[in-house]
Write a protein that holds these residues in place. Structure first.
Motif, mmCIF file in Angstrom:
data_model
loop_
_atom_site.group_PDB
_atom_site.id
_atom_site.type_symbol
_atom_site.label_atom_id
_atom_site.label_comp_id
_atom_site.label_asym_id
_atom_site.label_seq_id
_atom_site.Cartn_x
_atom_site.Cartn_y
_atom_site.Cartn_z
ATOM 1 N N VAL A 41 0.786 -1.121 0.181
ATOM 2 C CA VAL A 41 -0.058 0.035 0.004
ATOM 3 C C VAL A 41 0.528 1.618 -0.029
ATOM 4 O O VAL A 41 0.611 2.292 -0.409
ATOM 5 N N THR A 44 2.463 2.111 -3.549
ATOM 6 C CA THR A 44 1.362 2.946 -4.811
ATOM 7 C C THR A 44 1.043 4.570 -3.859
ATOM 8 O O THR A 44 0.585 4.744 -3.129
ATOM 9 N N ILE A 46 -2.777 6.245 -4.526
ATOM 10 C CA ILE A 46 -3.984 5.620 -4.922
ATOM 11 C C ILE A 46 -5.047 7.262 -4.533
ATOM 12 O O ILE A 46 -4.778 7.934 -3.645
ATOM 13 N N LEU A 52 -7.342 4.990 2.473
ATOM 14 C CA LEU A 52 -6.783 4.503 2.882
ATOM 15 C C LEU A 52 -5.188 4.621 3.521
ATOM 16 O O LEU A 52 -4.839 3.778 4.488
ATOM 17 N N LEU A 106 -9.444 -1.434 0.735
ATOM 18 C CA LEU A 106 -8.865 -1.625 -0.233
ATOM 19 C C LEU A 106 -9.160 -2.004 -1.279
ATOM 20 O O LEU A 106 -9.039 -1.240 -2.866
ATOM 21 N N THR A 110 -9.330 0.075 -4.600
ATOM 22 C CA THR A 110 -8.976 -0.911 -6.233
ATOM 23 C C THR A 110 -9.961 -0.793 -7.333
ATOM 24 O O THR A 110 -9.556 -0.581 -8.471
ATOM 25 N N LYS A 114 -9.152 1.372 -11.296
ATOM 26 C CA LYS A 114 -8.559 0.117 -11.844
ATOM 27 C C LYS A 114 -8.144 0.869 -13.600
ATOM 28 O O LYS A 114 -7.862 0.294 -14.271
ATOM 29 N N GLN A 117 -5.832 3.799 -13.283
ATOM 30 C CA GLN A 117 -4.021 3.235 -13.402
ATOM 31 C C GLN A 117 -3.595 3.366 -14.281
ATOM 32 O O GLN A 117 -3.604 2.069 -14.782
ATOM 33 N N ILE A 121 0.897 -0.753 -11.247
ATOM 34 C CA ILE A 121 0.236 -0.317 -10.227
ATOM 35 C C ILE A 121 -0.704 -1.053 -9.431
ATOM 36 O O ILE A 121 -1.526 -1.442 -8.332
ATOM 37 N N TYR A 122 -1.795 -1.276 -10.578
ATOM 38 C CA TYR A 122 -3.001 -1.727 -11.211
ATOM 39 C C TYR A 122 -2.767 -3.010 -9.940
ATOM 40 O O TYR A 122 -3.571 -3.914 -9.020
ATOM 41 N N ASP A 125 -1.687 -3.113 -6.593
ATOM 42 C CA ASP A 125 -3.009 -2.777 -5.688
ATOM 43 C C ASP A 125 -3.463 -4.607 -5.508
ATOM 44 O O ASP A 125 -4.497 -4.406 -4.296
ATOM 45 N N ALA A 128 -1.715 -5.941 -2.378
ATOM 46 C CA ALA A 128 -2.396 -5.448 -1.291
ATOM 47 C C ALA A 128 -3.723 -6.003 -0.579
ATOM 48 O O ALA A 128 -3.343 -6.347 -0.145
#
Length: 153
Positions: A41, A44, A46, A52, A106, A110, A114, A117, A121-122, A125, A128
């Motif tokens: 987490v 990235t 977000i 977050l 989260l 995400t 999506k 991003q 990075i997706y 995530d 995570a």
């Protein structure tokens, strides 16, 4: 005279005994998976950052508390007073609730983000989210086994 049969007082493990008992064997996987959630987490960016912050709080709080709990049990600091079995169950039940809420938040963020991003990075995530729910499962199993130990105590 009536003979009373009292349950023998079970003792909580200490030292290397925490590596062999059913609920306590989950400390290291909880630390590893929780640390992975924290790292993934944090790696990235977000939007929105506010939910977050809760995920980061949960992962850091549970990581630090689980580490302290592991150290207390390993050093035998729990032998001084009663109530450690209850505290163990309460902490792990609270960690389940925290991690479940953090994992849902989260996953939702995400899913929403999506489309905007980058794919890399997706993927981070998604990792995570998977580790957050795996950590939730580990804490849940630990809480159930701690409840059984607390009941038998």
């Amino acid at each position: 005279m009536a003979a009373t049969t009292a349950k023998p007082m079970a003792s909580l493990p200490s030292g290397m005994g925490i590596c062999t008992t059913a609920p306590d064997i989950f400390y290291l996987p909880e630390l590893i998976f929780g640390g992975l959630v924290w790292i993934l987490v944090a790696s990235t960016h977000i939007l929105p950052p506010n939910p977050l912050a809760w995920v980061m709080f949960v992962s850091l709080f549970c990581f630090v508390m689980t580490f302290l709990w592991l150290v207390i049990f390993a050093c035998g600091g729990h032998k001084n007073s009663f109530g450690w079995a209850t505290a163990d169950f309460v902490y792990h039940f609270l960690a389940v609730i925290f991690y479940l809420s953090a994992g849902v938040i989260l996953a939702y963020i995400t899913f929403i983000a999506k489309a905007i991003q980058m794919f890399r990075i997706y993927q981070i995530d998604i990792s995570a989210v998977v580790f957050a729910f795996a950590t939730t499962l580990l804490y849940f199993i630990h809480a159930i086994l701690s409840a059984i130990r607390w009941r038998n105590f």
